[in-house]
Scaffold this motif. Sequence first.
Motif, PDB file in Angstrom:
ATOM      1  N   GLY A 246      -1.702  22.569 -17.169  1.00  0.00           N
ATOM      2  CA  GLY A 246      -2.372  22.052 -18.393  1.00  0.00           C
ATOM      3  C   GLY A 246      -1.584  20.896 -18.812  1.00  0.00           C
ATOM      4  N   LYS A 247      -0.645  20.216 -18.021  1.00  0.00           N
ATOM      5  CA  LYS A 247       0.196  19.242 -18.342  1.00  0.00           C
ATOM      6  C   LYS A 247      -0.336  18.223 -17.644  1.00  0.00           C
ATOM      7  N   ILE A 248      -0.596  16.777 -17.892  1.00  0.00           N
ATOM      8  CA  ILE A 248      -0.758  15.591 -17.099  1.00  0.00           C
ATOM      9  C   ILE A 248       0.376  14.732 -17.064  1.00  0.00           C
ATOM     10  N   ALA A 249       0.530  14.298 -16.189  1.00  0.00           N
ATOM     11  CA  ALA A 249       1.654  13.153 -15.691  1.00  0.00           C
ATOM     12  C   ALA A 249       0.823  11.880 -16.058  1.00  0.00           C
ATOM     13  N   LEU A 250       1.263  11.074 -17.113  1.00  0.00           N
ATOM     14  CA  LEU A 250       0.744   9.799 -17.571  1.00  0.00           C
ATOM     15  C   LEU A 250       1.409   8.649 -16.869  1.00  0.00           C
ATOM     16  N   SER A 251       2.922   8.405 -16.584  1.00  0.00           N
ATOM     17  CA  SER A 251       3.402   7.376 -15.903  1.00  0.00           C
ATOM     18  C   SER A 251       4.699   7.884 -15.508  1.00  0.00           C
ATOM     19  N   ILE A 252       5.191   7.017 -14.598  1.00  0.00           N
ATOM     20  CA  ILE A 252       6.353   7.245 -13.744  1.00  0.00           C
ATOM     21  C   ILE A 252       7.298   6.008 -13.813  1.00  0.00           C
ATOM     22  N   ARG A 253       8.518   6.359 -14.641  1.00  0.00           N
ATOM     23  CA  ARG A 253       9.578   5.067 -14.551  1.00  0.00           C
ATOM     24  C   ARG A 253      10.700   5.445 -13.815  1.00  0.00           C
ATOM     25  N   LYS A 254      11.592   4.324 -13.502  1.00  0.00           N
ATOM     26  CA  LYS A 254      12.779   4.600 -12.638  1.00  0.00           C
ATOM     27  C   LYS A 254      13.847   3.811 -13.182  1.00  0.00           C
ATOM     28  N   ASN A 255      14.927   4.563 -13.412  1.00  0.00           N
ATOM     29  CA  ASN A 255      16.287   3.674 -13.776  1.00  0.00           C
ATOM     30  C   ASN A 255      17.416   4.205 -12.747  1.00  0.00           C
ATOM     31  N   VAL A 261       9.422  11.003 -15.833  1.00  0.00           N
ATOM     32  CA  VAL A 261       7.946  11.240 -15.693  1.00  0.00           C
ATOM     33  C   VAL A 261       7.315  11.483 -17.163  1.00  0.00           C
ATOM     34  N   THR A 262       6.458  10.573 -17.818  1.00  0.00           N
ATOM     35  CA  THR A 262       5.949  11.198 -19.039  1.00  0.00           C
ATOM     36  C   THR A 262       4.759  12.012 -18.798  1.00  0.00           C
ATOM     37  N   LEU A 263       4.568  13.042 -19.719  1.00  0.00           N
ATOM     38  CA  LEU A 263       3.459  13.754 -19.835  1.00  0.00           C
ATOM     39  C   LEU A 263       2.685  13.610 -20.989  1.00  0.00           C
ATOM     40  N   THR A 265       2.040  15.613 -23.075  1.00  0.00           N
ATOM     41  CA  THR A 265       2.453  16.522 -24.339  1.00  0.00           C
ATOM     42  C   THR A 265       3.558  15.808 -24.956  1.00  0.00           C
ATOM     43  N   GLY A 266       3.823  14.570 -24.450  1.00  0.00           N
ATOM     44  CA  GLY A 266       4.901  13.656 -25.152  1.00  0.00           C
ATOM     45  C   GLY A 266       6.327  13.951 -24.480  1.00  0.00           C
ATOM     46  N   GLU A 267       6.508  14.977 -23.682  1.00  0.00           N
ATOM     47  CA  GLU A 267       7.652  15.210 -23.031  1.00  0.00           C
ATOM     48  C   GLU A 267       7.767  14.204 -21.959  1.00  0.00           C
ATOM     49  N   THR A 268       9.337  13.962 -21.630  1.00  0.00           N
ATOM     50  CA  THR A 268       9.703  13.001 -20.530  1.00  0.00           C
ATOM     51  C   THR A 268      10.595  13.810 -19.648  1.00  0.00           C
ATOM     52  N   LEU A 269       9.736  14.174 -18.399  1.00  0.00           N
ATOM     53  CA  LEU A 269      10.622  14.887 -17.506  1.00  0.00           C
ATOM     54  C   LEU A 269      11.710  13.957 -16.682  1.00  0.00           C
ATOM     55  N   GLU A 270      12.913  14.341 -16.422  1.00  0.00           N
ATOM     56  CA  GLU A 270      13.740  13.628 -15.563  1.00  0.00           C
ATOM     57  C   GLU A 270      14.097  14.198 -14.221  1.00  0.00           C
ATOM     58  N   ALA A 271      13.853  13.495 -13.147  1.00  0.00           N
ATOM     59  CA  ALA A 271      13.953  14.021 -11.824  1.00  0.00           C
ATOM     60  C   ALA A 271      14.664  13.118 -10.780  1.00  0.00           C
ATOM     61  N   GLY A 284      -1.793   6.538  -7.064  1.00  0.00           N
ATOM     62  CA  GLY A 284      -1.706   4.806  -7.081  1.00  0.00           C
ATOM     63  C   GLY A 284      -1.534   4.584  -8.573  1.00  0.00           C
ATOM     64  N   LYS A 285      -2.357   5.094  -9.503  1.00  0.00           N
ATOM     65  CA  LYS A 285      -1.901   4.668 -10.955  1.00  0.00           C
ATOM     66  C   LYS A 285      -0.695   5.021 -11.518  1.00  0.00           C
ATOM     67  N   LEU A 286      -0.262   5.951 -11.167  1.00  0.00           N
ATOM     68  CA  LEU A 286       0.823   6.554 -11.737  1.00  0.00           C
ATOM     69  C   LEU A 286       2.188   5.557 -11.217  1.00  0.00           C
ATOM     70  N   LEU A 287       1.930   4.870  -9.811  1.00  0.00           N
ATOM     71  CA  LEU A 287       3.109   4.253  -9.463  1.00  0.00           C
ATOM     72  C   LEU A 287       3.243   2.692 -10.011  1.00  0.00           C
ATOM     73  N   LYS A 288       2.335   2.338 -10.753  1.00  0.00           N
ATOM     74  CA  LYS A 288       1.884   0.990 -11.354  1.00  0.00           C
ATOM     75  C   LYS A 288       3.208   0.180 -11.595  1.00  0.00           C
ATOM     76  N   GLU A 289       4.252   1.096 -12.557  1.00  0.00           N
ATOM     77  CA  GLU A 289       5.155   0.305 -13.010  1.00  0.00           C
ATOM     78  C   GLU A 289       6.258   0.441 -11.974  1.00  0.00           C
ATOM     79  N   ILE A 290       6.474   1.312 -11.403  1.00  0.00           N
ATOM     80  CA  ILE A 290       7.534   1.345 -10.117  1.00  0.00           C
ATOM     81  C   ILE A 290       7.348   0.152  -8.982  1.00  0.00           C
ATOM     82  N   ASP A 291       6.084   0.171  -8.506  1.00  0.00           N
ATOM     83  CA  ASP A 291       5.700  -0.570  -7.552  1.00  0.00           C
ATOM     84  C   ASP A 291       4.250  -1.110  -7.306  1.00  0.00           C
TER      85      ASP A 291
END
Length: 457
Positions: A246-255, A261-263, A265-271, A284-291
Amino acid sequence: MKVLIIGGGISGLSAAYHLQKLNLPAQITLIEKEKRLGGKIETVCQNGFIIETGPESLVSYKPEAIHLCQELGLSSDIIHSIPENRKTSLYFNGKLIPLPEGIFSAFSAPAAQTVKALLKTPLLSPVGKLRMGLEPFIPAKKLEEDETAGSFFARRLGKEFFENLISPFLSGIYGGDPENLSMKSILPTFYSAEKKYGSFLKAIRANKKQKLPAEQTSPFVSLKNGLGSLVAKLSDSLINVSVEQGKIALSIRKNVKRYQVTLNTGETLEADIVLLTAPVQISGKLLKEIDPKLSDLLQEIPCSSASVITFGFNEKDLTPPLNSYGFLISRKENLPILACTLSSNKWEGRAPDGKFLMRFYANTILDDPKKITQLIFKHLDSVFKIKKDPELFLVHSHPRVMPEYRVYHQKKLEQIQTLLSNHKGLFLAGNAFQGIGISDCIQSGIKAAEQICQFIP
Ligand SMILES: Cc1cc2nc3c(=O)[nH]c(=O)nc-3n(C[C@H](O)[C@H](O)[C@H](O)COP(=O)(O)OP(=O)(O)OC[C@H]3O[C@@H](n4cnc5c(N)ncnc54)[C@H](O)[C@@H]3O)c2cc1C
């Protein structure tokens, strides 16, 4: 190390299971959008019927799924489709015409049997048969280039052969336009047969001495309580994986070091490691910001939609075709469905005593399924002779789920792999890459788990 898997379909679950088996020094989390795991695989039990809302069979010639069932303790639940009913037909010119057996198992079936079936089939006109017979004299293409299925079969065996014998099968599996599918990706054995033997018919003959694997048994396999029981066992076995439904990944960023990974629910998970197994358009959409380039390449893989319409009848209210798993429907019939599976003829135990279960498969989302069904049954009246409406009617829609492996799909995969290798710790799996079947997806999950294992120091 933290590993994050996005998507809890069979690809993501299989990757999680294999990562757990590899006993890595890593914390594994799986995020699934729905409250339920399994993605396209779902079994529903209603009024005593066992209903598959998506896939309904595994194939024995790709054994990964069966191996997984065995490993999870489901061996005694494995059922084979009823061998005496294995006939499949094509609905063509308003009639059901049996399809010649062995076209797609041509390299393992006896040559004489395949050729005899092709020569006898009413699905080819005398001219079509003559054209097929010329195949050994058609020079083989020398170049290693990919080719569309439409062009390959028309060139070697004639347009009629493609349209009447090959196209309905491919539509039934891939949903989209069979003409443009990539031979290298979807039928590699046929593609290499031309390269090796110079001819498809010569290749069949060359294989005549091969021993037949389970000649009389159907290649289709399922589970007594439906394929959902594989998902249930698989999820139960994930004791060292944190599964968040019941949690949706909305975007992925990378430092510099990690992924965020932002969900919803408002959480951001680090991995440290992210494995994407969501449908390819979403990955594909989730990788928009990264590449953005990688994102575009993934989103360029076309995906067609699918609908499954299931009916439960009283046996006495219809006369379904005997000894048959069902039929494919020629596109020339202009019906909004591509296939019909007579589930009660194909599997034991799918309907209670005195009832009959069947389903239609369409490659679109149906606007008004009830109206469309009336139209279909009216058209197919001579096939079913329905006396009374079904007691069970269910529709399941799957928007943009079936990736179409168009020509040069393998080249696209190489480009995707090259771009992906610029992002350490980022991996992809799922049905858009090396096969859309359940076994292919399990295999893609295993491969991703092995790649992750090599990545972890
Ligand atoms: C109607 C139909 C019939 C089929 N018949 C057969 C068959 O008989 N035999 C066979 O072998 N194959 C069949 N297939 C193909 C096979 O079922 C699929 O290719 C396979 O199940 C796909 O598995 P997957 O895990 O790659 O993707 P999916 O099952 O699509 O799983 C992806 C998961 O990701 C989740 N997700 C999506 N977005 C997000 C997000 N942003 N964050 C988190 N999670 C997300 C989804 O909810 C889903 O659970 C059929 C498919 C369909 C649609």
